[in-house]
Design a protein around this motif. Sequence first.
Motif, PDB file in Angstrom:
ATOM      1  N   GLN A 269     -25.635  38.067  -6.327  1.00  0.00           N
ATOM      2  CA  GLN A 269     -26.724  38.349  -6.079  1.00  0.00           C
ATOM      3  C   GLN A 269     -27.390  39.054  -4.672  1.00  0.00           C
ATOM      4  N   CYS A 270     -26.190  39.772  -4.009  1.00  0.00           N
ATOM      5  CA  CYS A 270     -26.428  40.781  -3.047  1.00  0.00           C
ATOM      6  C   CYS A 270     -27.243  41.766  -3.539  1.00  0.00           C
ATOM      7  N   LEU A 271     -27.989  42.476  -2.781  1.00  0.00           N
ATOM      8  CA  LEU A 271     -28.719  43.766  -3.051  1.00  0.00           C
ATOM      9  C   LEU A 271     -27.594  45.004  -2.609  1.00  0.00           C
ATOM     10  N   ASN A 272     -26.921  44.617  -1.609  1.00  0.00           N
ATOM     11  CA  ASN A 272     -25.831  45.475  -1.250  1.00  0.00           C
ATOM     12  C   ASN A 272     -24.642  44.774  -1.141  1.00  0.00           C
ATOM     13  N   PRO A 273     -24.058  44.453  -2.092  1.00  0.00           N
ATOM     14  CA  PRO A 273     -22.899  43.598  -2.104  1.00  0.00           C
ATOM     15  C   PRO A 273     -21.718  44.077  -1.307  1.00  0.00           C
ATOM     16  N   PRO A 274     -20.895  43.394  -1.073  1.00  0.00           N
ATOM     17  CA  PRO A 274     -19.560  43.816  -0.336  1.00  0.00           C
ATOM     18  C   PRO A 274     -18.747  44.734  -1.142  1.00  0.00           C
ATOM     19  N   ALA A 275     -18.289  45.980  -0.474  1.00  0.00           N
ATOM     20  CA  ALA A 275     -17.555  47.134  -1.045  1.00  0.00           C
ATOM     21  C   ALA A 275     -16.351  46.436  -1.465  1.00  0.00           C
ATOM     22  N   LEU A 276     -15.621  45.542  -0.976  1.00  0.00           N
ATOM     23  CA  LEU A 276     -14.296  45.145  -1.305  1.00  0.00           C
ATOM     24  C   LEU A 276     -14.194  43.419  -1.501  1.00  0.00           C
ATOM     25  N   TRP A 277     -13.504  42.828  -2.450  1.00  0.00           N
ATOM     26  CA  TRP A 277     -13.304  41.353  -2.301  1.00  0.00           C
ATOM     27  C   TRP A 277     -11.822  41.185  -2.426  1.00  0.00           C
ATOM     28  N   LEU A 278     -11.228  40.488  -1.477  1.00  0.00           N
ATOM     29  CA  LEU A 278      -9.784  40.281  -1.802  1.00  0.00           C
ATOM     30  C   LEU A 278      -9.678  38.820  -1.807  1.00  0.00           C
ATOM     31  N   ASN A 279      -9.018  38.338  -2.999  1.00  0.00           N
ATOM     32  CA  ASN A 279      -8.924  36.929  -3.222  1.00  0.00           C
ATOM     33  C   ASN A 279      -7.499  36.382  -3.264  1.00  0.00           C
ATOM     34  N   SER A 280      -7.444  35.419  -2.394  1.00  0.00           N
ATOM     35  CA  SER A 280      -6.047  34.834  -2.481  1.00  0.00           C
ATOM     36  C   SER A 280      -5.598  34.383  -3.708  1.00  0.00           C
ATOM     37  N   SER A 281      -4.116  34.827  -4.180  1.00  0.00           N
ATOM     38  CA  SER A 281      -3.471  34.170  -5.045  1.00  0.00           C
ATOM     39  C   SER A 281      -2.189  33.657  -4.592  1.00  0.00           C
TER      40      SER A 281
ATOM     41  N   THR B 245     -19.106  38.433 -12.433  1.00  0.00           N
ATOM     42  CA  THR B 245     -19.714  39.584 -12.530  1.00  0.00           C
ATOM     43  C   THR B 245     -20.255  40.338 -11.456  1.00  0.00           C
ATOM     44  N   VAL B 246     -19.305  41.126 -10.875  1.00  0.00           N
ATOM     45  CA  VAL B 246     -19.565  41.903  -9.584  1.00  0.00           C
ATOM     46  C   VAL B 246     -19.050  43.382  -9.873  1.00  0.00           C
ATOM     47  N   PRO B 247     -19.832  44.214 -10.481  1.00  0.00           N
ATOM     48  CA  PRO B 247     -19.371  45.455 -10.782  1.00  0.00           C
ATOM     49  C   PRO B 247     -19.363  46.346  -9.947  1.00  0.00           C
ATOM     50  N   HIS B 248     -20.038  46.131  -8.750  1.00  0.00           N
ATOM     51  CA  HIS B 248     -20.301  47.116  -7.729  1.00  0.00           C
ATOM     52  C   HIS B 248     -19.126  46.948  -6.386  1.00  0.00           C
ATOM     53  N   THR B 249     -18.271  45.661  -6.940  1.00  0.00           N
ATOM     54  CA  THR B 249     -17.449  45.448  -5.669  1.00  0.00           C
ATOM     55  C   THR B 249     -15.923  45.551  -6.253  1.00  0.00           C
ATOM     56  N   ARG B 250     -15.105  46.118  -5.616  1.00  0.00           N
ATOM     57  CA  ARG B 250     -13.533  46.349  -5.997  1.00  0.00           C
ATOM     58  C   ARG B 250     -13.034  45.000  -5.621  1.00  0.00           C
TER      59      ARG B 250
END
Length: 312
Positions: free
Chosen positions: A100-112, A154-159
């Motif tokens: 829902q961000c207009l300017n989403p985070p450039a990168l999302w790192l998620n723990s595994s 669904t975050v197509p603009h976020t690595r």
Amino acid sequence: MNQPLMILAGGNGFLGRHLARHFRQLGYEVLTLTRRAKRFGEVAWNGRTLGPWASKLEGAAVLINLAGKSVDCRYYAANKYAIVRSRTESTRVLGEAVAQCLNPPALWLNSSTATIYEDTTGAAPANTEAAGRIGRGFSEMVAQKWEAEFNLATVPHTRRVALRTAIVLGADGGALPVLARLARWGLSTPQGTGQQWVSWLHIADFCRAVEFLVARPTLEGAFNLCAPEPLPNATLMGLLDRHYRPRWHLPQPQWLLEIGAFLLRTETELILKSRKVVPQRLLNAGFRFRFSSCQQAVADLLPQIDSAAYLP
């Protein structure tokens, strides 16, 4: 000049504290999402539902999700449910917030977790990201559900990068201070057979690896965060034994560990599962470890643990 913004979800634990310090030293503004916001730089969230916290993600350079109930507990049905839910729900709601961000985070790192791979014993090849053998037990299932929820967002603009992290060694948290305390009292012997493999990572290299992934916009997908040299449990315990030189040595057969785990409300899997993992993608990308051998790591960390233990 504005500071780049990092959002740390569930960042008040051992890993989160070190990441926050590391990235602040690099010039980042760090905001921590936590269930009980008490200090400056902390924002309240519940890890399940959207709220005012979601607006903080707008324009962030990096989002890191470390949220999840500790696996250091008995695997009763209620605890298993909480372990899975805390990981999948926090990941799902972060995906909704990013979307829902207009300017989403450039990168999302998620723990595994490196525990996603099956129990790997003996001379079997180590697990890489490309050729790793995914396990089918409870812990492996948790990791698979965690990563599936991450990949569904669904975050197509976020690595996106999944951090398959091994046991992180530090002086002020994690497993090493506990092992060091036990070793002083003679429990520096192999745990169980001692043949199970241990994949590990120095806390400094954990922070450096995250920094490396942040700085390289072409890297995405799953990465094993571990040192390139896994070692048998008996070898690790031998390093502790040579450092502390206890006056006696107490054996640690599996049956005794099972009793101890029951009394301490934990599971022996945490020390008996054979984790043989190597960081192939990090190495291929050019990352160089400061502590590639466990001998180097414990030589750096054990004196820090000792000095903290004996401070007045």
